[in-house]
Design an enzyme around this catalytic site. Structure first.
Site, mmCIF file in Angstrom:
data_model
loop_
_atom_site.group_PDB
_atom_site.id
_atom_site.type_symbol
_atom_site.label_atom_id
_atom_site.label_comp_id
_atom_site.label_asym_id
_atom_site.label_seq_id
_atom_site.Cartn_x
_atom_site.Cartn_y
_atom_site.Cartn_z
ATOM 1 N N LYS A 140 13.170 -7.920 -10.238
ATOM 2 C CA LYS A 140 12.460 -6.500 -10.167
ATOM 3 C C LYS A 140 13.119 -5.349 -10.044
ATOM 4 O O LYS A 140 13.023 -4.324 -10.315
ATOM 5 C CB LYS A 140 11.187 -6.389 -9.247
ATOM 6 C CG LYS A 140 10.138 -7.473 -9.664
ATOM 7 C CD LYS A 140 8.935 -7.212 -8.747
ATOM 8 C CE LYS A 140 7.808 -8.413 -9.046
ATOM 9 N NZ LYS A 140 8.239 -9.698 -8.656
ATOM 10 N N PHE A 197 -2.223 -8.994 -5.869
ATOM 11 C CA PHE A 197 -3.631 -8.284 -5.135
ATOM 12 C C PHE A 197 -4.693 -9.359 -5.209
ATOM 13 O O PHE A 197 -4.789 -10.235 -5.843
ATOM 14 C CB PHE A 197 -3.973 -7.189 -5.932
ATOM 15 C CG PHE A 197 -2.962 -5.958 -5.882
ATOM 16 C CD1 PHE A 197 -1.889 -5.947 -5.075
ATOM 17 C CD2 PHE A 197 -3.676 -4.761 -6.656
ATOM 18 C CE1 PHE A 197 -1.004 -4.940 -4.953
ATOM 19 C CE2 PHE A 197 -2.651 -3.662 -6.507
ATOM 20 C CZ PHE A 197 -1.446 -3.737 -5.656
ATOM 21 N N CYS A 252 -0.790 -10.460 -9.934
ATOM 22 C CA CYS A 252 0.746 -10.491 -10.039
ATOM 23 C C CYS A 252 1.411 -11.931 -9.937
ATOM 24 O O CYS A 252 2.593 -11.893 -10.106
ATOM 25 C CB CYS A 252 1.311 -9.133 -9.363
ATOM 26 S SG CYS A 252 0.802 -7.710 -9.590
ATOM 27 N N HIS A 261 9.801 -12.567 -4.833
ATOM 28 C CA HIS A 261 9.006 -11.600 -5.660
ATOM 29 C C HIS A 261 9.466 -10.210 -5.328
ATOM 30 O O HIS A 261 9.266 -9.518 -6.418
ATOM 31 C CB HIS A 261 7.659 -11.810 -4.638
ATOM 32 C CG HIS A 261 6.499 -10.923 -5.370
ATOM 33 N ND1 HIS A 261 5.916 -11.092 -6.485
ATOM 34 C CD2 HIS A 261 5.548 -9.974 -4.682
ATOM 35 C CE1 HIS A 261 4.996 -10.188 -6.523
ATOM 36 N NE2 HIS A 261 4.675 -9.627 -5.659
ATOM 37 N N GLU A 282 8.311 -11.233 3.115
ATOM 38 C CA GLU A 282 8.671 -12.394 2.552
ATOM 39 C C GLU A 282 9.916 -13.010 2.895
ATOM 40 O O GLU A 282 10.112 -14.146 3.226
ATOM 41 C CB GLU A 282 9.030 -11.853 0.832
ATOM 42 C CG GLU A 282 9.477 -12.949 -0.134
ATOM 43 C CD GLU A 282 9.687 -12.830 -1.382
ATOM 44 O OE1 GLU A 282 9.937 -13.623 -2.219
ATOM 45 O OE2 GLU A 282 9.635 -11.456 -1.990
ATOM 46 N N HIS A 291 8.101 -3.984 -11.957
ATOM 47 C CA HIS A 291 6.929 -5.028 -11.713
ATOM 48 C C HIS A 291 6.170 -5.083 -13.072
ATOM 49 O O HIS A 291 5.426 -4.158 -13.377
ATOM 50 C CB HIS A 291 6.117 -4.462 -10.498
ATOM 51 C CG HIS A 291 5.240 -5.686 -9.777
ATOM 52 N ND1 HIS A 291 5.085 -6.725 -10.816
ATOM 53 C CD2 HIS A 291 4.839 -5.647 -8.718
ATOM 54 C CE1 HIS A 291 4.180 -7.420 -10.230
ATOM 55 N NE2 HIS A 291 4.092 -6.883 -8.742
#
Length: 421
Positions: free
Chosen positions: A345, A409, A169, A313, A324, A350
């Site tokens: 997002k 990931f 991502c 993010h 975050e 996402h």
């Protein structure tokens, strides 16, 4: 090897296809209105409470003027044709003509998290129902990560390096970072950099649901009546991300190429930071996230207090969002109380490998126009009360630098700082 040229790198255009629209223009128009692009899944049938997704509205490869029925049938990994369309849009918006001079000096780096998974699904279905001789001879090319870039080059005429940065991502930011380094060093003059994922299929939807990554919507949840409220980063009731499909491509150019080719810079790529967690395949490592942000700040040769906005993010997961924000508090200290932090997002979900590229261009366009985009669907979380998440409405805001975060990931982090022009 030759010494690097140390050239400055600018973003001169971009294209996108997102749950808000099939082009960047349509996406931007709806983004500034505060729209969201979520609905019950329509591309397939699923038996899951994670049944709200972000689909590109009206996406149909055969509606494109360069695609006929045979082309759509053979290239049934949607990320191939989608990338071709968005690369063409990005070059058109940039005003960069690919010819015998620019073609060999133009690279294309399009990352993806899942690549041609949809083509493999079709092949397996044919294998089970019709036998091995019904597996398409195009299956293996449809699975190759570099094929979207390669097919775009075949259509558009560029012959510089083409490959796919695979950063899950964070792929879009990795593409921007690598493309910028290549231009800086003189390997190419221009680069198409971004990401793509076409992931709306049962196995992927159920897979994310079973790992508790996506929101499960039950009766009583506010998204049960209004799917548009499913993604709510930094909100007290955030419960997981919304899976979406999309593609985003930025056109990067060396400073020396801008005036000769009549290009218009939108932002400069000022700093890049990238790390890996060595921690866990999904859980973030705060130490290496902080390091990536600090690397980007150091590469930009600025101070943390020079950052005027953070494009987070912000996936809408309880732990991810909190981690975050803790990292941003550590890096920025008291400055964070005066610095907007929002998540796109909340509007597009996402889009996996495409997310960082789409968020970068939305952030650049907003900075260019003196705006920050909001975090939609926001209900305050007392634990994040010191953070200005730009709740629910676009805002006027002038600033020179913004930070765009992306984490993936496998524990991969890539943070990019853009400077206004």
């Amino acid at each position: 090897m030759k010494a690097p040229k140390n050239r400055r790198v600018f973003v001169v255009g971009y294209g996108a296809a997102t749950p808000l629209g099939t082009t960047f223009e349509k996406t931007w128009e709806r983004a500034v209105k505060g729209d969201t692009g979520f609905q019950k899944v329509s591309r397939c049938k699923v038996n899951s409470l994670s049944n709200v997704v972000g689909e590109i509205p009206g996406w149909n490869p055969e509606s494109l003027d360069f695609v006929d029925r045979k082309e759509a049938y053979n290239w049934n990994a949607d990320f191939v044709i989608l990338t071709m369309a968005v690369c063409r849009e990005a070059l058109g918006r940039a005003g960069l003509i690919i010819d015998r001079h620019t073609g060999p000096k133009t690279a294309c780096l399009i990352g993806s998290a899942l690549n041609g998974t949809d083509a493999f699904r079709i092949a397996m279905n044919n294998y089970i129902k019709k036998g091995p001789f019904k597996i398409s001879p195009y299956l293996l090319p449809n699975l190759c990560a570099n094929i979207p870039s390669g097919k775009a080059g075949m259509m558009l005429g560029f012959t510089g390096p083409v490959f796919s940065p695979q950063g899950a991502c964070a792929s879009g930011n990795h593409a921007i970072g690598i493309g910028s380094r290549m231009i800086r060093d003189g390997d190419c003059d221009f680069a198409l950099a971004g990401g793509v994922d076409t992931c709306i299929m049962p196995e992927i939807i159920h897979g994310f649901a079973n790992m508790n990554a996506t929101i499960k919507i039950v009766e009583g949840d506010r998204a049960f009546i209004d799917p548009g409220q499913a993604s709510r980063p930094f909100s007290i009731d955030r419960k997981g991300m919304v899976l979406s499909e999309g593609c985003g491509v930025l056109v990067l150019a060396a400073q020396e190429m801008i005036k000769p080719y009549g290009l218009v810079p939108r932002a400069e790529v000022a700093g890049i930071g990238w790390t890996s967690d060595a921690h866990h395949f999904t859980l973030p490592n705060p130490d290496t996230i902080k390091l990536a942000i600090n690397q980007a700040v150091d590469d930009a040769q600025i101070q943390p207090g020079d950052i005027g906005y953070v494009s987070a993010h912000g996936t809408s997961t309880p732990k991810g969002d909190a981690t975050e924000i803790d990292c941003l508090r550590f890096i920025f200290g008291r400055h964070i109380e005066h610095m907007p932090v929002s998540s796109n997002k909340s509007q597009i979900g996402h889009t996996l490998g495409a997310s960082a590229a789409i968020e970068a261009m939305l952030g650049i366009e907003a900075m260019y126009k003196g705006l920050v985009l909001p975090t939609m669907n926001h209900i305050p979380d007392p634990g994040l009360s010191d953070i200005d998440v730009v709740p629910n409405k676009v805002r006027r805001h002038n600033y020179e630098f913004f930070l765009s975060n992306a984490f993936g990931f496998g524990g991969t982090n890539c943070c990019v700082i853009f400077k206004g022009v």
